[in-house]
Write a protein that holds these residues in place. Structure first.
Motif, PDB file in Angstrom:
ATOM      1  N   GLU A 119       0.334  -1.147   0.366  1.00  0.00           N
ATOM      2  CA  GLU A 119       0.189  -0.157   0.412  1.00  0.00           C
ATOM      3  C   GLU A 119       0.622   1.046   0.228  1.00  0.00           C
ATOM      4  O   GLU A 119      -0.083   2.329  -0.435  1.00  0.00           O
ATOM      5  CB  GLU A 119      -1.012  -0.140   1.242  1.00  0.00           C
ATOM      6  N   GLU A 120       2.268   0.654   0.847  1.00  0.00           N
ATOM      7  CA  GLU A 120       2.460   2.606   0.670  1.00  0.00           C
ATOM      8  C   GLU A 120       3.956   3.041  -0.346  1.00  0.00           C
ATOM      9  O   GLU A 120       3.754   4.045  -0.826  1.00  0.00           O
ATOM     10  CB  GLU A 120       3.440   2.616   2.127  1.00  0.00           C
ATOM     11  N   ALA A 121       3.790   1.543  -1.329  1.00  0.00           N
ATOM     12  CA  ALA A 121       4.280   1.801  -2.494  1.00  0.00           C
ATOM     13  C   ALA A 121       3.858   2.306  -3.435  1.00  0.00           C
ATOM     14  O   ALA A 121       3.918   3.108  -4.680  1.00  0.00           O
ATOM     15  CB  ALA A 121       5.365  -0.139  -2.676  1.00  0.00           C
ATOM     16  N   CYS A 122       2.357   1.898  -2.936  1.00  0.00           N
ATOM     17  CA  CYS A 122       1.271   2.699  -4.699  1.00  0.00           C
ATOM     18  C   CYS A 122       1.352   3.830  -4.326  1.00  0.00           C
ATOM     19  O   CYS A 122       0.752   4.797  -5.336  1.00  0.00           O
ATOM     20  CB  CYS A 122      -0.063   1.520  -4.721  1.00  0.00           C
ATOM     21  N   GLU A 123       1.393   4.398  -2.732  1.00  0.00           N
ATOM     22  CA  GLU A 123       0.784   6.259  -2.248  1.00  0.00           C
ATOM     23  C   GLU A 123       2.785   6.192  -2.772  1.00  0.00           C
ATOM     24  O   GLU A 123       2.995   7.719  -3.639  1.00  0.00           O
ATOM     25  CB  GLU A 123       0.688   6.011  -1.293  1.00  0.00           C
TER      26      GLU A 123
END
Length: 213
Positions: free
Chosen positions: A148-152
Motif C-alpha cells: 500500500e505504501e509503495a503504491c502511494e
C-alpha cells in the motif's frame, strides 16, 4: 578499566574524544590516572594539561563541557577512546572540532537508530505501540501494508509533489524495516546486498549468468 598502562608515557595516556552521536573526532587530549578517575566520577571529560601541569575539565571556563557517554581502552591498553556529548564547540578557537570541521550528524545514520528502535519493539512488544500492532497482525498484513505504501509512493512520484513523495517514501521505508525485522532481517542485510551489487565483478557475473540461461 583497571589495566590502563599509564607507565608507557610517563603517567599519561592519549584520550581520543569522539562525539557519541555524530561519531566525529572532536579532539585529542591526555589523561593521567587522576584525570581518568575524575572523568568517571563527575561525568565530565577531564584531562591533564601538559603545559600547565594540572588537571583541567574541558568547559570549566567556557561552559562547553564534554559529557561522558563511554570510554574504551585499545588493544595495547595505552590509548582511550572517549565518547561524549559536547555542550557547544570543542576547540578553544570556537570551532566544533580541533580540526575545524563542522560537527553535524549525517541524517543517514538515523536509519541505524530506527532499525534498533524497531528491533527493540519486536523484542519487547509494548502495548499501545503502533509498531507492536503491526507485528501482531502477522506477515501477510505487514507485506500488504508495504504494498500500500509503495503504491502511494508511486502516485506521489507521478502526480504529486516532492514534499509528499518524501513523506510517502518515509512511510514505505519504515514499514519495510518492520517487515524485514519480522523475518529476522534488517537494513544491514539490504545494505550488504547493495554493496555486493556495487562491485563491478557482481555485474559481470550477472551478465554471464543471464547469457547462459
Amino acid at each position: 578499566m583497571t589495566n590502563i598502562d599509564f607507565d608507557k608515557m610517563g603517567g599519561l595516556v592519549p584520550a581520543i574524544i569522539q562525539d557519541a552521536t555524530t561519531r566525529k573526532v572532536l579532539m585529542l587530549g591526555f589523561m593521567n590516572n587522576e584525570a581518568y578517575e575524575k572523568t568517571i566520577n563527575t561525568g565530565k571529560v577531564t584531562f591533564w594539561s601538559r603545559s600547565r601541569q594540572c588537571l583541567w575539565t574541558k568547559g570549566e571556563t567556557s561552559g562547553n563541557f564534554l559529557e561522558l557517554v563511554s570510554m574504551q581502552l585499545d588493544c595495547d591498553c595505552d590509548t582511550l577512546l572517549v565518547k561524549a556529548n559536547p555542550l557547544g564547540p570543542t576547540c578553544h578557537k570556537g570551532t566544533d572540532t580541533c580540526w575545524g570541521e563542522d560537527n553535524k550528524a549525517d541524517p543517514i545514520l538515523f536509519l541505524s537508530e530506527l532499525q534498533d528502535f524497531i528491533t527493540n519493539r519486536f523484542k519487547q512488544m509494548p502495548e499501545g505501540s503502533y509498531t507492536t500492532s503491526l507485528f501482531k497482525k502477522g506477515i501477510n498484513k505487514m507485506a500488504q501494508k508495504v504494498g500500500e505504501e509503495a503504491c502511494e509512493t508511486i502516485i506521489e512520484a507521478t502526480n504529486g509533489t516532492n514534499e509528499h513523495l518524501v513523506y510517502e517514501s518515509a512511510d514505505l521505508l519504515y514499514h519495510l524495516i518492520v517487515l524485514l525485522t519480522s523475518k529476522g532481517l534488517s537494513l544491514n542485510d539490504v545494505a550488504i546486498e547493495l554493496k555486493k551489487r556495487h562491485d563491478p565483478e557482481w555485474d559481470r557475473q550477472r551478465r554471464i549468468d543471464k547469457a547462459n540461461k
